[in-house]
Design a protein around this motif. Structure first.
Motif, mmCIF file in Angstrom:
data_model
loop_
_atom_site.group_PDB
_atom_site.id
_atom_site.type_symbol
_atom_site.label_atom_id
_atom_site.label_comp_id
_atom_site.label_asym_id
_atom_site.label_seq_id
_atom_site.Cartn_x
_atom_site.Cartn_y
_atom_site.Cartn_z
ATOM 1 N N LEU A 69 -14.137 -23.310 78.792
ATOM 2 C CA LEU A 69 -13.533 -24.505 78.598
ATOM 3 C C LEU A 69 -13.927 -25.849 79.613
ATOM 4 C CD1 LEU A 69 -9.528 -24.273 77.752
ATOM 5 C CD2 LEU A 69 -10.795 -26.475 78.414
ATOM 6 N N ASP A 70 -14.135 -25.556 80.692
ATOM 7 C CA ASP A 70 -14.432 -26.513 81.558
ATOM 8 C C ASP A 70 -15.781 -27.106 81.121
ATOM 9 O OD1 ASP A 70 -14.384 -27.677 84.635
ATOM 10 O OD2 ASP A 70 -16.111 -26.897 84.449
ATOM 11 N N GLU A 71 -16.558 -26.470 80.841
ATOM 12 C CA GLU A 71 -18.092 -27.024 80.035
ATOM 13 C C GLU A 71 -17.738 -27.815 79.317
ATOM 14 O OE1 GLU A 71 -22.551 -25.831 78.866
ATOM 15 O OE2 GLU A 71 -20.911 -24.441 78.526
ATOM 16 N N ALA A 72 -16.955 -27.190 78.112
ATOM 17 C CA ALA A 72 -16.718 -28.070 76.907
ATOM 18 C C ALA A 72 -15.817 -29.729 77.350
ATOM 19 C CB ALA A 72 -15.781 -27.343 75.891
ATOM 20 N N TRP A 73 -15.050 -29.201 78.083
ATOM 21 C CA TRP A 73 -14.136 -30.349 78.543
ATOM 22 C C TRP A 73 -14.906 -31.563 79.143
ATOM 23 C CZ3 TRP A 73 -8.629 -30.644 78.279
ATOM 24 C CH2 TRP A 73 -8.023 -31.805 78.748
ATOM 25 N N ARG A 74 -15.786 -31.201 80.107
ATOM 26 C CA ARG A 74 -16.583 -32.247 80.854
ATOM 27 C C ARG A 74 -17.809 -32.873 79.610
ATOM 28 N NH1 ARG A 74 -19.774 -29.954 83.892
ATOM 29 N NH2 ARG A 74 -18.992 -27.598 83.813
ATOM 30 N N ASP A 75 -18.189 -31.886 78.912
ATOM 31 C CA ASP A 75 -19.169 -32.375 77.943
ATOM 32 C C ASP A 75 -18.776 -33.403 76.910
ATOM 33 O OD1 ASP A 75 -21.816 -32.111 76.422
ATOM 34 O OD2 ASP A 75 -20.776 -30.806 74.984
#
Length: 399
Positions: free
Chosen positions: A88-94
């Motif tokens: 979720l951290d990767e998707a959020w920042r992406d």
């Protein structure tokens, strides 16, 4: 100001986070798609093997996720929860979700019965001293704890829920998230395909059912297919309104979500054909306009045979076809979300990964991608997912 009105434009995917046996993040997944490598081996996590069993269970396990949670929170968080926070951290920042109001961001977690291995380990650890069982187990034992964990870690203050659809859960979460955006309930909604943490109990039952492959390779659509390879996996997709100006991986043009009337694992030829036709009708497309199919493709004989026959009967023989499970194994609840991410990344790259271990296809006349990556730029892709209990989902994506 954020709008609560329905958006007439198709929702788009604006962010992707993923974890598979290939590693954490999009870069690891892309590298593994273009340069496939064997991942299967003897499962090592505590609670995954049966004492006295003649042969060990095989599968694909993840590396330990990045330590993103405070230690006091991580101590009472399951493996699946820690992995969920990482993707979720990767998707959020992406997607750049910090630009949106928290009240306009939602979450749908795809998966149910997610932590049987850790539940079993807890029962063993506290046998004879149940009075000392951690109070936090009273809420972390439920699948909804993933909603609480994610919404307390990230500023998500719109709707949140869990959704169970067996192996179709991940794709159905994408459909539900898209509906939440399309209806105006939120401006962006995260579809999280949760890690399903099986124990030796479930693995033995699946082996008795004939669903598990006895080898460390998954061979979807090959005449030598002999079952699926269990795999840990997780993915998060950010679905948003088309007018937000966020990143753009592709549009969700159409979908279908059916029950085929079966209680157990058996597929339905009529149900799968109806599902494909419904999804294409929802997108306003003819079969000839679909130029890539990402299958469910588990490697089980009856499942593969039925799916391949449905694709042929639906008139999709011209579209290149592959199966993500041939590369990373079967992520169960997470599979549909992970494979939707794989579909979008392939469409963006203009390149399709090969279907591994496919030497003698069950339907030779279909356009299988095998041997090496195929340079191809799909305009419209069809993604399929099927689950025990007759749950079926299909998604049409536009580049």
């Amino acid at each position: 100001m954020a709008s609560s009105r329905p958006d007439p434009a198709p929702p788009r995917v604006a962010g992707i986070g993923v974890a598979t046996g290939l590693g954490y993040g999009q870069a690891a997944l892309l590298d593994g798609m273009w340069n496939p490598r064997p991942l299967g081996g003897v499962l090592q996590r505590p609670g995954r093997q049966l004492e006295g069993r003649a042969t060990p269970f095989l599968g694909v396990e993840l590396a330990e996720p990045p330590a993103l949670l405070p230690p006091r929170v991580a101590r009472i968080t399951s493996l699946g929860g820690r992995v969920a926070v990482a993707v979720l951290d990767e998707a959020w920042r992406d997607a750049g979700l910090d630009a949106l109001a928290p009240e306009r961001i939602g979450l749908v977690v795809g998966g149910s019965n997610l932590n049987p291995r850790e539940q079993g380990l807890a029962r063993e650890a506290y046998a004879g001293r149940m009075a000392y069982l951690l109070p936090s187990h009273g809420y972390t034992a439920f699948d909804t704890d993933l909603c609480g964990l994610c919404t307390s870690t990230f500023p998500i203050r719109g709707m949140s829920c869990t959704l169970g659809g067996a192996s179709a859960s991940g794709l159905l979460a994408v459909l539900q998230a898209a509906d939440a955006v399309r209806s105006g309930r939120v401006d962006a909604c995260i579809a999280l395909g949760a890690l399903q943490d099986l124990s030796s109990f479930e693995l033995q039952a699946l082996a008795n059912l004939g669903a598990l492959s006895p080898s460390s390779r998954c061979r979807p659509f090959d005449q030598a297919h002999d079952g699926f390879l269990f795999a840990e996996a997780c993915a998060a997709l950010v679905i948003c309104r088309a007018d937000l100006g966020l990143k753009h991986y592709g549009h969700i043009l159409g979908s279908a979500w059916h029950s085929n009337g079966q209680r157990g694992p058996d597929p339905s030829p009529e149900g799968e054909l109806r599902l494909i036709r419904s999804a294409l009708a929802s997108a306003g497309l003819d079969p000839a306009q679909i130029d890539y199919v990402n299958t469910h493709g588990t490697g089980t004989p009856k499942g593969d045979d039925t799916e391949a026959a449905a694709l042929a009967q639906a008139g999709l023989g011209q579209a290149p076809i592959n199966a993500g499970k041939s590369l990373i194994g079967h992520g169960l609840s997470a599979a549909g979300t992970v494979e939707t991410a794989m579909t979008l990344l392939q469409m963006q790259a203009g390149r399709l990964h090969p279907c591994q271990h496919l030497e003698n296809p069950v339907q030779p006349d279909l356009h299988w991608v095998r041997g090496a990556p195929l340079n191809h730029q799909p305009t419209h892709a069809l993604k399929l997912s099927f689950g025990f209990g007759g749950m079926e989902g299909a998604l049409v994506l536009g580049r």
